[in-house]
Design a protein around this motif. Structure first.
Motif, PDB file in Angstrom:
ATOM      1  N   ARG A 258      82.525  37.821   5.786  1.00  0.00           N
ATOM      2  CA  ARG A 258      83.937  37.469   5.643  1.00  0.00           C
ATOM      3  C   ARG A 258      84.776  38.738   5.564  1.00  0.00           C
ATOM      4  NH1 ARG A 258      83.113  34.046   0.290  1.00  0.00           N
ATOM      5  NH2 ARG A 258      81.939  35.977  -0.070  1.00  0.00           N
TER       6      ARG A 258
ATOM      7  N   TYR B  44      83.369  36.573  21.520  1.00  0.00           N
ATOM      8  CA  TYR B  44      83.913  35.218  21.617  1.00  0.00           C
ATOM      9  C   TYR B  44      83.517  34.608  22.959  1.00  0.00           C
ATOM     10  CZ  TYR B  44      87.593  37.851  24.095  1.00  0.00           C
ATOM     11  OH  TYR B  44      88.276  38.694  24.935  1.00  0.00           O
TER      12      TYR B  44
ATOM     13  N   VAL C  21      83.771  27.993  15.739  1.00  0.00           N
ATOM     14  CA  VAL C  21      84.927  27.853  14.868  1.00  0.00           C
ATOM     15  C   VAL C  21      84.851  28.850  13.733  1.00  0.00           C
ATOM     16  CG1 VAL C  21      86.130  26.332  13.272  1.00  0.00           C
ATOM     17  CG2 VAL C  21      85.281  25.425  15.440  1.00  0.00           C
ATOM     18  N   ASP C  22      83.653  28.987  13.140  1.00  0.00           N
ATOM     19  CA  ASP C  22      83.463  29.894  12.021  1.00  0.00           C
ATOM     20  C   ASP C  22      83.722  31.338  12.438  1.00  0.00           C
ATOM     21  OD1 ASP C  22      82.761  30.500   9.350  1.00  0.00           O
ATOM     22  OD2 ASP C  22      80.766  31.116   9.986  1.00  0.00           O
ATOM     23  N   TRP C  23      83.171  31.750  13.570  1.00  0.00           N
ATOM     24  CA  TRP C  23      83.367  33.115  14.062  1.00  0.00           C
ATOM     25  C   TRP C  23      84.857  33.377  14.281  1.00  0.00           C
ATOM     26  CZ3 TRP C  23      79.225  33.399  18.533  1.00  0.00           C
ATOM     27  CH2 TRP C  23      77.942  33.271  17.973  1.00  0.00           C
ATOM     28  N   SER C  24      85.532  32.444  14.940  1.00  0.00           N
ATOM     29  CA  SER C  24      86.954  32.604  15.230  1.00  0.00           C
ATOM     30  C   SER C  24      87.760  32.723  13.946  1.00  0.00           C
ATOM     31  CB  SER C  24      87.459  31.423  16.049  1.00  0.00           C
ATOM     32  OG  SER C  24      88.850  31.493  16.242  1.00  0.00           O
ATOM     33  N   SER C  25      87.419  31.921  12.962  1.00  0.00           N
ATOM     34  CA  SER C  25      88.150  31.896  11.709  1.00  0.00           C
ATOM     35  C   SER C  25      88.045  33.215  10.961  1.00  0.00           C
ATOM     36  CB  SER C  25      87.624  30.755  10.828  1.00  0.00           C
ATOM     37  OG  SER C  25      88.274  30.770   9.575  1.00  0.00           O
ATOM     38  N   PHE C  26      86.834  33.715  10.766  1.00  0.00           N
ATOM     39  CA  PHE C  26      86.737  34.934   9.963  1.00  0.00           C
ATOM     40  C   PHE C  26      87.147  36.175  10.750  1.00  0.00           C
ATOM     41  CE2 PHE C  26      82.152  35.361  11.310  1.00  0.00           C
ATOM     42  CZ  PHE C  26      82.155  36.692  11.676  1.00  0.00           C
ATOM     43  N   THR C  27      87.045  36.136  12.083  1.00  0.00           N
ATOM     44  CA  THR C  27      87.511  37.270  12.870  1.00  0.00           C
ATOM     45  C   THR C  27      89.028  37.372  12.794  1.00  0.00           C
ATOM     46  OG1 THR C  27      85.641  37.111  14.399  1.00  0.00           O
ATOM     47  CG2 THR C  27      87.572  38.314  15.151  1.00  0.00           C
ATOM     48  N   LYS C  28      89.729  36.260  12.930  1.00  0.00           N
ATOM     49  CA  LYS C  28      91.183  36.278  12.825  1.00  0.00           C
ATOM     50  C   LYS C  28      91.617  36.680  11.419  1.00  0.00           C
ATOM     51  CE  LYS C  28      92.150  32.977  16.533  1.00  0.00           C
ATOM     52  NZ  LYS C  28      92.721  31.671  16.899  1.00  0.00           N
ATOM     53  N   GLY C  29      90.847  36.250  10.418  1.00  0.00           N
ATOM     54  CA  GLY C  29      91.149  36.644   9.041  1.00  0.00           C
ATOM     55  C   GLY C  29      91.050  38.147   8.867  1.00  0.00           C
TER      56      GLY C  29
ATOM     57  N   TRP D 228      97.047  36.269  21.598  1.00  0.00           N
ATOM     58  CA  TRP D 228      97.031  36.027  20.151  1.00  0.00           C
ATOM     59  C   TRP D 228      97.262  37.333  19.398  1.00  0.00           C
ATOM     60  CZ3 TRP D 228      94.480  37.681  15.821  1.00  0.00           C
ATOM     61  CH2 TRP D 228      94.658  36.911  14.657  1.00  0.00           C
TER      62      TRP D 228
END
Length: 297
Positions: free
Chosen positions: A108, A173, A184-192, A223
């Motif tokens: 994370r 990605y 979804v998980d990869w995208s979420s923590f990468t954007k975070g 993005w």
């Protein structure tokens, strides 16, 4: 805590016939104060070196990336990095990599190293050659995990370079064989990570130049642009001249630039590379050095 934002005016120079005539267009851009400020980095279409994408006629050469400390009228051919739109200025310094140390893998963004060292994140579509480029930059085989099976990097990996700055290997990605939950998980923590790392100087967004432009790359680039995250387009696999199977790398790069400029008012810096031949390796590190040195001021 909400980001404080400031509106500044930036200028772009567009060359129009006759060559000596330039029109200046000014627009406003909102930039987070917590984002490393690169607002004085300008772009123009001043005539570039003949080594800049040789297949393009002068009228179609992309805008130059002009760093702080350089005036457009001061630019000469020797200041432009080959096969790029990047001008080298006074902030460029020692770019030699003498020492690289793996620090940690983080699941994370909040688990990433907590210090004030500047960092550069390497991001790209799975199988773009991300790990190979990292290994080429640091001249160490298998520093970053390479595999014939894309999608092996599933964590945020921090490598400390010269004990001064970080090179960050992010998950690729667009890996088709990953589970939807993993995507979804990869995208979420990468954007975070992008939105919460105050020490992030720039994203090195890798684009495969051996294939036609991909929609997923545009989605990622757009993005980053919408969120005011500095980016450098690093075109990979530029040694692969498989004309029989499609367009040449320089043709794919030109097409990518034509599309991306629809959403970027200022064209980000870009450079052609090859992990096989070493094309662009030293020049990319020189570009990183001037971004890093400017950020440190």
């Amino acid at each position: 805590m909400a980001l404080r934002r400031v509106t500044v005016s930036l200028s772009i120079l567009f060359q129009t016939p006759p060559p000596s005539l330039y029109l200046t267009h000014t627009y406003s851009l909102t930039i987070p104060r917590t984002t490393p400020s690169l607002i004085s980095f300008r772009h123009s279409s001043i005539s570039a070196s003949k080594t800049l994408t040789p297949s393009l006629p002068p009228s179609e050469k992309p805008f130059l990336f002009i760093p702080p400390g350089v005036e457009p009228t001061q630019i000469n051919d020797s200041m432009i990095l080959p096969f790029s739109n990047i001008v080298i200025g006074p902030y460029a310094g020692d770019s030699k990599i003498k020492d690289v140390e793996f620090i940690k893998s983080s699941p994370r963004a909040k688990d990433c190293p907590k210090d004030d060292r500047p960092e550069f994140a390497v991001l790209g579509r799975s199988n773009v050659g991300k790990s190979s480029l990292i290994n080429s930059l640091v001249r160490k085989k298998e520093l970053a995990l390479t595999s014939k099976k894309p999608g092996k990097t599933q964590l945020i990996n921090h490598f400390l370079v010269n004990k001064k700055w970080y090179l960050v290997d992010l998950p690729g990605y667009g890996f088709a064989k990953a589970s939807e939950a993993a995507k979804v998980d990869w995208s979420s923590f990468t954007k975070g990570y992008f939105l919460n790392r105050d020490t992030l100087v720039s994203v090195l967004l890798l684009i495969d130049a051996s294939v036609p432009p991909q929609r997923i790359d545009f989605d990622c680039a757009n993005w980053l642009g919408r969120n005011n995250i500095p980016v450098t387009f690093v075109f990979t696999k530029c040694d692969k001249m498989k004309v029989s199977k499609g367009k040449r790398p320089d043709e794919n790069i030109k097409e990518f630039q034509e599309i991306i400029k629809q959403n970027y008012k200022q064209h980000p810096p870009w450079i052609m590379t090859s992990s096989v031949t070493g094309l662009g390796r030293d020049d990319l590190l020189l570009h990183v050095s001037q971004l890093r040195n400017y950020w440190d001021q």
